[in-house]
Design a protein around this motif. Structure first.
Motif, PDB file in Angstrom:
ATOM      1  N   ARG A   9      31.272  43.249  40.004  1.00  0.00           N
ATOM      2  CA  ARG A   9      31.546  44.312  40.769  1.00  0.00           C
ATOM      3  C   ARG A   9      31.276  45.823  40.061  1.00  0.00           C
ATOM      4  N   CYS A  10      31.605  46.060  38.904  1.00  0.00           N
ATOM      5  CA  CYS A  10      31.569  47.312  38.304  1.00  0.00           C
ATOM      6  C   CYS A  10      29.940  47.350  38.048  1.00  0.00           C
ATOM      7  N   SER A  11      29.200  46.214  37.811  1.00  0.00           N
ATOM      8  CA  SER A  11      27.700  46.431  37.629  1.00  0.00           C
ATOM      9  C   SER A  11      26.850  46.650  39.104  1.00  0.00           C
ATOM     10  N   ALA A  12      27.535  45.813  39.958  1.00  0.00           N
ATOM     11  CA  ALA A  12      27.055  46.230  41.346  1.00  0.00           C
ATOM     12  C   ALA A  12      27.104  47.463  41.779  1.00  0.00           C
ATOM     13  N   GLY A  13      28.395  48.135  41.536  1.00  0.00           N
ATOM     14  CA  GLY A  13      28.620  49.238  42.091  1.00  0.00           C
ATOM     15  C   GLY A  13      27.918  50.570  41.366  1.00  0.00           C
ATOM     16  N   THR A  14      27.101  50.452  40.268  1.00  0.00           N
ATOM     17  CA  THR A  14      26.034  51.225  39.944  1.00  0.00           C
ATOM     18  C   THR A  14      24.622  51.379  40.886  1.00  0.00           C
ATOM     19  N   HIS A  15      24.544  50.285  41.504  1.00  0.00           N
ATOM     20  CA  HIS A  15      23.153  50.281  42.335  1.00  0.00           C
ATOM     21  C   HIS A  15      23.755  50.372  44.167  1.00  0.00           C
ATOM     22  N   ALA A  16      24.882  50.016  44.449  1.00  0.00           N
ATOM     23  CA  ALA A  16      25.150  49.965  45.836  1.00  0.00           C
ATOM     24  C   ALA A  16      26.630  50.843  45.893  1.00  0.00           C
ATOM     25  N   GLU A  17      26.554  51.506  47.184  1.00  0.00           N
ATOM     26  CA  GLU A  17      27.678  52.321  47.562  1.00  0.00           C
ATOM     27  C   GLU A  17      28.997  51.384  47.589  1.00  0.00           C
ATOM     28  N   VAL A  18      29.788  51.886  46.943  1.00  0.00           N
ATOM     29  CA  VAL A  18      31.301  51.107  47.233  1.00  0.00           C
ATOM     30  C   VAL A  18      32.336  52.111  47.550  1.00  0.00           C
ATOM     31  N   PRO A  19      33.315  51.738  48.455  1.00  0.00           N
ATOM     32  CA  PRO A  19      34.028  52.846  49.034  1.00  0.00           C
ATOM     33  C   PRO A  19      35.256  53.065  47.930  1.00  0.00           C
ATOM     34  N   VAL A  20      35.588  54.329  48.036  1.00  0.00           N
ATOM     35  CA  VAL A  20      36.455  54.784  46.960  1.00  0.00           C
ATOM     36  C   VAL A  20      37.856  53.943  46.755  1.00  0.00           C
ATOM     37  N   ASP A  21      38.394  53.581  47.804  1.00  0.00           N
ATOM     38  CA  ASP A  21      39.599  52.768  47.741  1.00  0.00           C
ATOM     39  C   ASP A  21      39.323  51.638  47.144  1.00  0.00           C
ATOM     40  N   GLU A  22      38.106  50.824  47.342  1.00  0.00           N
ATOM     41  CA  GLU A  22      37.845  49.425  46.667  1.00  0.00           C
ATOM     42  C   GLU A  22      37.566  49.783  45.197  1.00  0.00           C
ATOM     43  N   ALA A  23      36.858  50.914  44.757  1.00  0.00           N
ATOM     44  CA  ALA A  23      36.542  51.616  43.604  1.00  0.00           C
ATOM     45  C   ALA A  23      38.012  51.719  42.679  1.00  0.00           C
ATOM     46  N   ARG A  24      38.894  52.104  43.281  1.00  0.00           N
ATOM     47  CA  ARG A  24      39.956  52.320  42.690  1.00  0.00           C
ATOM     48  C   ARG A  24      40.849  51.293  42.555  1.00  0.00           C
ATOM     49  N   PHE A  25      40.891  50.267  43.276  1.00  0.00           N
ATOM     50  CA  PHE A  25      41.388  48.964  42.741  1.00  0.00           C
ATOM     51  C   PHE A  25      40.327  48.188  41.715  1.00  0.00           C
ATOM     52  N   VAL A  26      39.502  48.185  41.778  1.00  0.00           N
ATOM     53  CA  VAL A  26      38.678  47.732  40.756  1.00  0.00           C
ATOM     54  C   VAL A  26      39.099  48.340  39.586  1.00  0.00           C
ATOM     55  N   PHE A  27      39.496  49.646  39.236  1.00  0.00           N
ATOM     56  CA  PHE A  27      39.519  50.390  38.271  1.00  0.00           C
ATOM     57  C   PHE A  27      41.093  49.918  37.714  1.00  0.00           C
ATOM     58  N   LEU A  28      41.949  49.786  38.553  1.00  0.00           N
ATOM     59  CA  LEU A  28      43.197  49.347  38.289  1.00  0.00           C
ATOM     60  C   LEU A  28      43.470  47.789  37.865  1.00  0.00           C
ATOM     61  N   GLN A  29      42.588  46.989  38.441  1.00  0.00           N
ATOM     62  CA  GLN A  29      42.548  45.693  38.043  1.00  0.00           C
ATOM     63  C   GLN A  29      41.684  45.531  36.463  1.00  0.00           C
ATOM     64  N   THR A  30      40.860  46.367  36.337  1.00  0.00           N
ATOM     65  CA  THR A  30      40.220  46.317  35.044  1.00  0.00           C
ATOM     66  C   THR A  30      41.088  46.814  34.022  1.00  0.00           C
ATOM     67  N   TYR A  31      41.806  47.993  34.434  1.00  0.00           N
ATOM     68  CA  TYR A  31      42.820  48.464  33.189  1.00  0.00           C
ATOM     69  C   TYR A  31      43.788  47.288  32.856  1.00  0.00           C
ATOM     70  N   ILE A  32      44.510  46.820  34.160  1.00  0.00           N
ATOM     71  CA  ILE A  32      45.539  45.819  33.814  1.00  0.00           C
ATOM     72  C   ILE A  32      45.024  44.403  33.033  1.00  0.00           C
ATOM     73  N   VAL A  33      43.907  44.175  33.320  1.00  0.00           N
ATOM     74  CA  VAL A  33      43.518  42.816  32.723  1.00  0.00           C
ATOM     75  C   VAL A  33      42.961  43.010  31.342  1.00  0.00           C
ATOM     76  N   LEU A  34      42.654  44.158  31.139  1.00  0.00           N
ATOM     77  CA  LEU A  34      42.248  44.563  29.798  1.00  0.00           C
ATOM     78  C   LEU A  34      43.638  44.669  28.736  1.00  0.00           C
ATOM     79  N   GLY A  35      44.422  45.238  29.455  1.00  0.00           N
ATOM     80  CA  GLY A  35      45.841  45.512  28.737  1.00  0.00           C
ATOM     81  C   GLY A  35      46.359  44.064  28.669  1.00  0.00           C
ATOM     82  N   GLU A  36      46.343  43.175  29.468  1.00  0.00           N
ATOM     83  CA  GLU A  36      46.933  41.708  29.145  1.00  0.00           C
ATOM     84  C   GLU A  36      46.087  41.017  27.847  1.00  0.00           C
ATOM     85  N   ILE A  37      44.822  41.391  28.032  1.00  0.00           N
ATOM     86  CA  ILE A  37      43.963  40.726  26.900  1.00  0.00           C
ATOM     87  C   ILE A  37      44.380  41.271  25.537  1.00  0.00           C
TER      88      ILE A  37
END
Length: 313
Positions: free
Chosen positions: A274-302
């Motif tokens: 999703r992050c890679s696709a978001g550099t080429h396609a328009e992503v709603p800001v609300d979706e982007a926020r959730f992508v960021f939060l999920q990235t933050y949490i899963v990296l924290g878990e790892i």
């Protein structure tokens, strides 16, 4: 004491007041009004305002009339509109009337039976009025109790969430700081761009999320030429371009169970795509926020994986 802590205290006290019958209905309404003000609860504020000041004839109040048991005749649309304070006064007045009539009257003469019957009718009428007005008081208290109980549990859950998030954030931030000296700066840039909300800022934010995943992979499992074996003859290429494979190898090396490894692998794969696709396609800001939060949490878990799961597969 903050507003949330004060609201929890008031709600807890109010529930106990109702359960132990320590306050009259009008006092419960006033105390609940403080809670409604602390939490900004629109529905409770509206209901308590009507109970304090009385109901009019507007149809918009019909739902509250029903919840407070204030219909005199619903089919005809007649209702009891007195404020809760005046309702209590009616209960007290009718009780005083009954007390005054107790013991019967001193009747004599030809009309003794008629006078006695009228005396009993007045008692019955006053008792009926008490039943009506006391029933309204009880229904109002029950409605307040239900709404306050809901608010109380929401406040407790919110407080628990805040505590869990604060503890988790502290652990994740510490791990990210160790993983990359610029990781937290990346997060700050993501936050700034997502606040901007325009498509270019969102695209840049998602690109930064992808780079954050890359930097964490470089930290926990640097690229190597030889393949990594994760069991059952399965090997992974873990070169510079195999970011997700290296993160999967790290979770295996840290002893995470297979179910946990599989979940993290699927989540990271979806996020990275999703992050890679978001550099080429328009992503709603609300979706982007959730992508960021999920990235933050899963990296924290790892990054916070310990060796406690070692030996499980």
């Amino acid at each position: 004491m903050g507003r949330q802590e004060e609201a929890i205290r008031v709600a807890d006290e109010l529930l106990a007041d109702i359960e132990l019958k320590r306050l009259k209905a009008s006092e419960i309404v006033l105390k609940a009004s403080r809670l409604a003000r602390l939490v900004g609860h629109t529905e409770l504020t509206e209901f308590l305002g009507l109970e304090r000041n009385g109901y009019g004839t507007a149809r918009s109040t019909n739902a509250w009339i029903s919840r407070a048991g204030r219909w005199a005749d619903k089919e005809k649309g007649t209702r009891y509109t007195l404020s809760i304070g005046k309702v209590e006064a009616q209960v007290e007045a009718n009780q005083q009337a009954i007390d005054a009539m107790r013991g019967g009257g001193d009747y004599s003469g030809d009309n003794i039976l008629l006078a006695s019957r009228r005396h009993d009718e007045r008692i019955i009428t006053s008792a009926g009025h008490i039943g009506t007005w006391a029933g309204i008081c009880a229904q109002v208290v029950a409605t307040v109790y239900d709404m306050v109980a809901e608010i109380y549990h929401e406040l407790l859950f919110s407080e628990l969430q805040a505590s869990l998030f604060a503890d988790t954030q502290e652990k994740i931030d510490g791990s990210l700081a160790a993983a990359s000296g610029t990781a937290l700066d990346k997060i700050e840039r993501v936050s700034d761009r997502l606040r901007d909300g325009d498509s270019e800022s969102v695209s840049q934010a998602l690109t930064t999320c992808r780079r954050l995943i890359d930097s964490c992979a470089d930290y926990v499992f640097p690229a190597r030429d030889e393949q990594y074996t994760i069991g059952d003859g399965v090997t992974l290429r873990v070169g510079p371009q195999q970011v997700l494979n290296r993160l999967q190898a790290h979770t295996h090396a840290r002893g995470a169970s297979k179910n946990r490894r599989d979940r993290l692998r699927r989540t990271l794969s979806d996020l990275y795509e999703r992050c890679s696709a978001g550099t080429h396609a328009e992503v709603p800001v609300d979706e982007a926020r959730f992508v960021f939060l999920q990235t933050y949490i899963v990296l924290g878990e790892i990054l916070t994986l310990g060796a406690s799961e070692s030996g499980r597969s």
